[in-house]
Design a protein around this motif. Structure first.
Motif: not given
Length: 469
Positions: A355, A359, A394-395, A423, A425-426, A428, A430, A453, A456
């Motif tokens: 990305t 992260k 993906k967290n 968060h 990301e799959e 959405d 938080t 949400r 970040y």
């Protein structure tokens, strides 16, 4: 009834997010959430004129873009830079402040998060203000620093426990160093001077406003709490970029400094012509040949031992090359004192490389007095023990903070919880995860789903509020 608690994470969008914990009369907990934009003076200008972000960014652009941004911002708003307030939040003398180091802090109402006013320390501070001020042990004094693109480049200040400026000194830097953090011990202030510089003259010659000069010197300064520029004892160290200090303390004749150290800086990014994502990916890749072409962004916990008598420096890595880590934090009760534990956010190198932004897929607990020696390519490194708390795939987390258990003296240093925004990301969604610091690798004791949400962000703080009926 226990004191209510508040956690606030300031994000890159200049908005603050607060989670409030309050114990009810029957022993149950009431938890509430709030968020609000931090209204700097330049935010108000944008809101009044266009109701959207309008300032042109300049920090990471080429020379022509920087000059154009300054001219247009000046013509449209009367000031060349937007006053950010997106990096950290801190408490002093019972008041809450949001801060980024290009301007003054903004005082916020701790319950509503409304912006009250700029804090210029009763008119005694008229320059930028450090993102990471530190409270000196015992005295409660706040040690601050302000770096600027014009002289004086770096000024240090000491604010009393009740909010009055007691000491202010020009450190007489020869250039403007983007020194992001400052350290304290019982007697000393600790200053990081690494070769990440802001230079307006460089822009006029077609160069970058912000640049990391990897061939230049790096040094750490140690000065008495109320010293002047001549009192600073400077120690030359290996060239590096250290944004965040874990802690500093005195031990015998040495001042020990621990921080997250990399070989170059994430800011301002790659030199012109290089692909940012490729540069980012190579920077975190420490798995292949370990050459100078890779691993330059890899951040490891590092230790400098500065001998105040002999002037000698001993420096070494404390963590290995399995995981890159940054955003370190501790139990704030041991700030400036020798301690056993530290914590940090751990970078997911693959997700970050994909990305082009950092992260953080797990947390680390650092056992600073327990060794875990390892060898690589025939060389032995005396590293420390590290435990990891990994999030689901993906967290990713931000705004992590240590919350000490109530109990006063006699409590162990790691007796408490890590609280962090996570968060997914799959989905959405938080959540706020609450992790028992003594059972660090176990599942969180609580996962609190938030109503929206939380973008970040960067840093967080914990504030204990007076009991209210």
């Amino acid at each position: 009834m226990l004191d209510p608690l508040i956690e606030v994470a300031s994000t890159s969008r200049d908005d603050s997010h607060a989670l409030y914990f309050k114990e009810d009369h029957d022993g149950s907990w009431i938890i509430s959430y709030n968020n609000r934009y931090v209204e700097t003076e330049t935010f108000k200008l944008e809101k009044q004129k266009h109701n959207k972000p309008c300032f042109l960014p300049a920090l990471e652009r080429d020379a022509a873009a920087v000059i154009a941004a300054y001219i247009l911002n000046g013509l449209r708003f009367g000031t060349i830079n937007k006053h950010l307030s997106n990096t950290n939040v801190f408490e002093h003398s019972g008041r809450l402040y949001s801060i980024a180091e290009n301007y003054l802090p903004q005082e916020m109402d701790i319950l509503t998060l409304e912006t009250i006013c700029d804090w210029n320390v009763n008119g005694a501070w008229n320059r930028p203000f450090s993102s990471h001020p530190k409270k000196a042990p015992n005295s409660g004094e706040l040690v601050i620093m302000g770096v600027d693109a014009k002289k004086p480049y770096c000024v240090l200040g000491v604010i009393s426990a009740d909010g009055k400026l007691l000491h202010k000194v020009d450190l007489e830097f020869k250039s403007s160093t983007l020194s992001h953090d400052i350290g304290v011990t019982q007697k000393y202030n600790v200053i990081i001077d690494h070769p990440l510089t802001v230079d307006v003259k460089r822009v006029t010659m077609g160069g970058l406003l912000l640049k990391y000069e990897k061939e230049e010197y790096a040094r750490i300064g140690v000065m008495p709490r109320y010293g002047d520029s001549d009192s600073v004892k400077w120690f030359e160290v290996q060239t590096n970029c250290t944004f965040h200090i874990l802690n500093c303390f005195e031990e015998a004749n040495e001042v020990v400094v621990r921080g997250c150290r990399a070989l170059t800086s994430l800011l301002p990014g790659p030199d012109g012509g290089l692909n940012k994502y490729e540069w980012f990916s190579k920077g975190f890749n420490f798995a292949d040949d370990h050459s100078a072409e890779t691993g330059y962004l890899f951040s490891r916990l590092y230790e400098w031992r500065l001998n105040m008598v002999s002037g000698d420096v001993e420096e070494r890595n404390l963590t290995g090359t399995d995981f890159s880590m940054d955003f370190p934090f501790i139990n704030e009760q041991v700030t400036g004192l020798k301690h056993k534990y530290g914590y940090a956010q751990v970078i997911d190198s693959m997700a970050s490389s994909d990305t082009g932004m950092g992260k953080y897929g797990s947390l680390a607990k650092l056992y600073l007095e327990e060794s875990n020696s390892t060898s690589f390519e025939g060389k032995c490194e005396d590293l420390i023990k590290v435990e990891y708390h990994k999030f689901e795939e993906k967290n990713f987390c931000s705004g992590s903070v240590f919350v000490a258990r109530h109990g006063g003296k006699g409590m162990e240093e790691d007796d408490g919880w890590i609280v962090t925004f996570v968060h997914n990301e799959e989905t959405d969604v938080t959540q706020v995860h609450v992790i028992d610091a003594k059972k660090f690798e176990s599942e969180p004791i609580a996962k609190l789903t938030l109503p929206q949400r939380v973008p970040y962000g960067f840093h967080a703080t914990l504030v204990s509020m007076p009991c209210q009926s």
